[in-house]
Design an enzyme around this catalytic site. Structure first.
Site: not given
Length: 163
Positions: A43, A111, A113
């Site tokens: 986001i 997570h 990237h």
């Protein structure tokens, strides 16, 4: 991976049931998706292509990974490369696949990237993807392989050191 219940005593560990109800990525990942990893667009993108690959299993960060998580990291990287390819990224020399290292994480759920083109990071986010706060998949896999080989690992700031 040896897991400990996430609590005030152990706030940076994974949970016994692999789900943390307070974690936004757990909420997203454990929807109606049958896959073990999910992918979505960041986001707050740092590049023209900026995706996140998130495992359903709640793992706090790359510092909580162990040797038996090598296949998880490899699968996450494979998913990242695949999405770049499906979005017509052709210069795989100009990508970055990596993880932020605590304390430089914004969501306490592992997570990956996926960034491309890496040479054209957006100026406002460029600082987030430097050696001071970010470890590449290759460097993390090397550290995990060392653990697998019996070496002990200690994190000094954002750098894995072998003891």
């Amino acid at each position: 991976m040896t897991e400990v219940k996430n609590s005030s005593e152990h706030p940076n560990t994974s949970t016994d049931d692999n789900y943390d109800e307070t974690c936004v990525f757990c909420t997203i990942a454990n929807g109606d998706c049958p896959q073990t990893n999910i992918l979505f667009i960041d986001i707050y993108p740092g590049a023209a292509h900026h995706y996140l690959v998130v495992p359903k299993k709640h793992i706090h960060s790359c510092k909580n990974l162990e040797a038996d998580d090598i296949s998880l990291v490899k699968k996450m990287a494979e998913i990242g490369r695949s999405v770049l390819k499906s979005n017509n990224v052709t210069d795989f020399e100009d990508i970055s696949l990596g993880f932020h290292v605590p304390p430089y994480i914004s969501v306490p759920h592992l997570h990956l990237h996926v960034l491309a083109p890496y040479s054209q990071l957006y100026m406002k986010t460029e600082y987030k993807f430097t050696d001071l706060s970010y470890i590449t998949v290759e460097a993390l896999l090397q550290a995990l392989e060392m653990i697998k080989g019996g070496r002990k690992l200690k994190w000094i700031n954002c750098f894995p050191k072998y003891i």
